[in-house]
Design a protein around this motif. Structure first.
Motif, PDB file in Angstrom:
ATOM      1  N   THR A 117       0.850  -1.204   0.000  1.00 55.83           N
ATOM      2  CA  THR A 117       0.000   0.000   0.000  1.00 55.83           C
ATOM      3  C   THR A 117       0.878   1.245   0.000  1.00 55.83           C
ATOM      4  O   THR A 117       0.640   2.203  -0.754  1.00 55.83           O
ATOM      5  N   ALA A 118       1.907   1.239   0.841  1.00 55.83           N
ATOM      6  CA  ALA A 118       2.808   2.388   0.941  1.00 55.83           C
ATOM      7  C   ALA A 118       3.660   2.535  -0.316  1.00 55.83           C
ATOM      8  O   ALA A 118       3.949   3.652  -0.756  1.00 55.83           O
TER       9      ALA A 118
ATOM     10  N   ASP B   7       1.679   4.122  -3.102  1.00 57.53           N
ATOM     11  CA  ASP B   7       1.547   5.559  -2.844  1.00 57.53           C
ATOM     12  C   ASP B   7       2.858   6.294  -3.091  1.00 57.53           C
ATOM     13  O   ASP B   7       2.863   7.414  -3.622  1.00 57.53           O
TER      14      ASP B   7
ATOM     15  N   LEU C 245       3.339   6.663  -6.746  1.00 55.07           N
ATOM     16  CA  LEU C 245       2.427   7.705  -7.211  1.00 55.07           C
ATOM     17  C   LEU C 245       3.014   9.098  -6.975  1.00 55.07           C
ATOM     18  O   LEU C 245       2.704  10.039  -7.707  1.00 55.07           O
ATOM     19  N   GLY C 246       3.881   9.208  -5.962  1.00 54.62           N
ATOM     20  CA  GLY C 246       4.499  10.494  -5.641  1.00 54.62           C
ATOM     21  C   GLY C 246       5.780  10.778  -6.424  1.00 54.62           C
ATOM     22  O   GLY C 246       6.358  11.854  -6.303  1.00 54.62           O
TER      23      GLY C 246
ATOM     24  N   THR D  44      -2.581  12.527  -9.572  1.00 56.42           N
ATOM     25  CA  THR D  44      -2.148  11.769  -8.393  1.00 56.42           C
ATOM     26  C   THR D  44      -2.999  12.092  -7.153  1.00 56.42           C
ATOM     27  O   THR D  44      -3.280  11.200  -6.356  1.00 56.42           O
ATOM     28  N   GLN D  45      -3.405  13.346  -6.992  1.00 55.30           N
ATOM     29  CA  GLN D  45      -4.280  13.679  -5.853  1.00 55.30           C
ATOM     30  C   GLN D  45      -5.632  12.982  -6.024  1.00 55.30           C
ATOM     31  O   GLN D  45      -6.211  12.492  -5.048  1.00 55.30           O
TER      32      GLN D  45
ATOM     33  N   ARG E 143      -5.222   9.311  -5.103  1.00 56.71           N
ATOM     34  CA  ARG E 143      -5.072   9.148  -3.659  1.00 56.71           C
ATOM     35  C   ARG E 143      -6.430   9.269  -2.949  1.00 56.71           C
ATOM     36  O   ARG E 143      -6.763   8.446  -2.080  1.00 56.71           O
ATOM     37  N   LEU E 144      -7.222  10.276  -3.319  1.00 60.99           N
ATOM     38  CA  LEU E 144      -8.538  10.425  -2.693  1.00 60.99           C
ATOM     39  C   LEU E 144      -9.448   9.259  -3.055  1.00 60.99           C
ATOM     40  O   LEU E 144     -10.235   8.788  -2.213  1.00 60.99           O
TER      41      LEU E 144
ATOM     42  N   ASP F 142      -8.380   6.302  -0.762  1.00 63.95           N
ATOM     43  CA  ASP F 142      -8.846   6.531   0.614  1.00 63.95           C
ATOM     44  C   ASP F 142     -10.359   6.336   0.704  1.00 63.95           C
ATOM     45  O   ASP F 142     -10.865   5.677   1.628  1.00 63.95           O
TER      46      ASP F 142
ATOM     47  N   ARG G 147      -0.814   6.489   3.336  1.00 64.91           N
ATOM     48  CA  ARG G 147      -0.657   7.274   2.100  1.00 64.91           C
ATOM     49  C   ARG G 147      -0.150   8.682   2.393  1.00 64.91           C
ATOM     50  O   ARG G 147      -0.716   9.392   3.209  1.00 64.91           O
ATOM     51  N   ARG G 148       0.907   9.064   1.698  1.00 62.17           N
ATOM     52  CA  ARG G 148       1.519  10.380   1.912  1.00 62.17           C
ATOM     53  C   ARG G 148       1.567  11.241   0.648  1.00 62.17           C
ATOM     54  O   ARG G 148       1.989  12.382   0.699  1.00 62.17           O
ATOM     55  N   THR G 149       1.173  10.696  -0.500  1.00 69.66           N
ATOM     56  CA  THR G 149       1.103  11.499  -1.727  1.00 69.66           C
ATOM     57  C   THR G 149      -0.138  12.383  -1.664  1.00 69.66           C
ATOM     58  O   THR G 149      -1.202  11.925  -1.242  1.00 69.66           O
ATOM     59  N   GLY G 150       0.005  13.645  -2.116  1.00 71.42           N
ATOM     60  CA  GLY G 150      -1.120  14.570  -2.038  1.00 71.42           C
ATOM     61  C   GLY G 150      -1.512  14.792  -0.594  1.00 71.42           C
ATOM     62  O   GLY G 150      -0.677  14.695   0.314  1.00 71.42           O
ATOM     63  N   SER G 151      -2.794  15.070  -0.317  1.00 65.77           N
ATOM     64  CA  SER G 151      -3.187  15.288   1.076  1.00 65.77           C
ATOM     65  C   SER G 151      -4.634  14.900   1.286  1.00 65.77           C
ATOM     66  O   SER G 151      -5.461  15.006   0.384  1.00 65.77           O
TER      67      SER G 151
END
Lengths: 137, 137, 137, 137
Positions: free
Chosen positions: A36-37, A40, A43-44, C52-53, C56-57, C60, D74-78
């Motif tokens: 999972t990490a 992500d 993706l960054g 990418t945002q 990520r959303l 989540d 997850r740390r990409t984006g916010s």
């Protein structure tokens, strides 16, 4: 993790634990988080467009590992056929994800760590699968 | 559910959808919810002590169905080997859970509905599995 | 989906169903699949680096929706506080994911469908949350 | 677990890790497994009929913990708002499950271990929540 303690205190187990299975469950949950990490982290990366197959395998591997870790944790009644098939599928998912992460390991530390975690999980899944004999059902 | 629409609008699919896979994904998510609810309904029965194997198979089936529905939804890149193995494992999990629920179907309506849902999901998994040809990897 | 049937046949419910909660559970599982598929479709776009945002959303939102749909399906015993908090968190996750997908809806049909699915799920979560009164615990 | 390594190697983090969040993620995955195993061990007890509320809280707690551990990774984006709400909900789920397991801890070792694991996870969730400041969204 408390996998060993929880299985050792199960009323149907009473200390007679399958240590290969315990190591497999721990590895599956570790690998679910790591994949999972890694998805992500890929993706960054600025070059995310080259990493889409890696992200996809990471996400698939995470889903399979999480399901395998939870199904493998149940000891009431029996469902050996499903545990064994799921662990074998998990070993293959880890192999494919580990192979893909390996290709990026030199340039990205998260893929290097993820490849190692997948290798460990694959090995522990294969060792656990051999200890589980499904009855004819 | 929007499975058909989501897959039809995927940039790598462009309308060329695998309808057997779409029906399989829908069935898996339906079955994940149904098995989760059946486990909980069995837990609420006065004779819960006789239903522990049923609850266990329900929970395992729910975990496998949820993972299968999500992994099957991904179309970027490729991971056919894992999709096929997971769908085949899901068919077996549904078969075993459906068999057990069938034994209680006469006395408990939730087990009757769950047995039917498992049968449908098993059939749709088997039909979808035949459409997926893993490449050697 | 068999949500209504499964809850109506639960021994502790006996036909006295919370229809707002049933619609919420259906929407959550639909949205979990839609967001999983939208993340994967975004990953398959040539301009993935701009998405990418959104991915990520989506991921989540999928995790929160899946957990909410399953926790909301349990009617044995009680855990109203957690169901309510989780449904409220799910509404927020859907709002944020829907807002982000809306920005891309004109150019990508999967984001348009996903934005609509998130809006529906947000609304049905808010309607269900109002029907659940946690006891002091 | 490799949580610290994976987050430290994330391209958007670059060593500037939130250690409270890392401990929270590890605790959530540990607690998801422990609660899954405790539900199953309770199901295997002769007096399962007295443990149905415990099993239900275990299953809910496992679902919330698993989602929290993955979303938090997850740390990409916010998506700070959702991470914070989910961690706060997880702390409450752990509190309620820990309270219930505590009532059975004297007679069942799996409930004793699970109560301790829930307490640790609750505390680490509360510590992590304070470090996360959602922006107005």
């Amino acid at each position: 993790m408390h996998v060993q303690q929880m299985i050792a205190t199960h009323p149907h187990v009473r200390g007679n634990t399958n240590d290969a299975l315990i190591r497999c469950i721990e590895a599956c949950l570790d690998c679910a988080q790591t994949c999972t990490a890694c998805a992500d982290a890929c993706l960054g990366e600025a070059r995310v467009a080259e990493l889409t197959q890696c992200i996809r395998l990471n996400l698939d591997c995470a889903d399979v590992c999480a399901a395998t870790g939870l199904v493998g944790s149940r000891r009431t009644g029996s469902n050996e056929l499903i545990i064994r098939r799921l662990i074998e599928t998990c070993a293959e998912a880890c192999r494919l994800c580990g192979d893909e992460c390996d290709r990026h390991a030199e340039h990205m530390d998260h893929c290097r760590v993820c490849a190692e975690t997948c290798r460990d999980c694959e090995r522990l899944c294969r060792e656990a699968a051999e200890t589980i004999t499904p009855r004819l059902q």
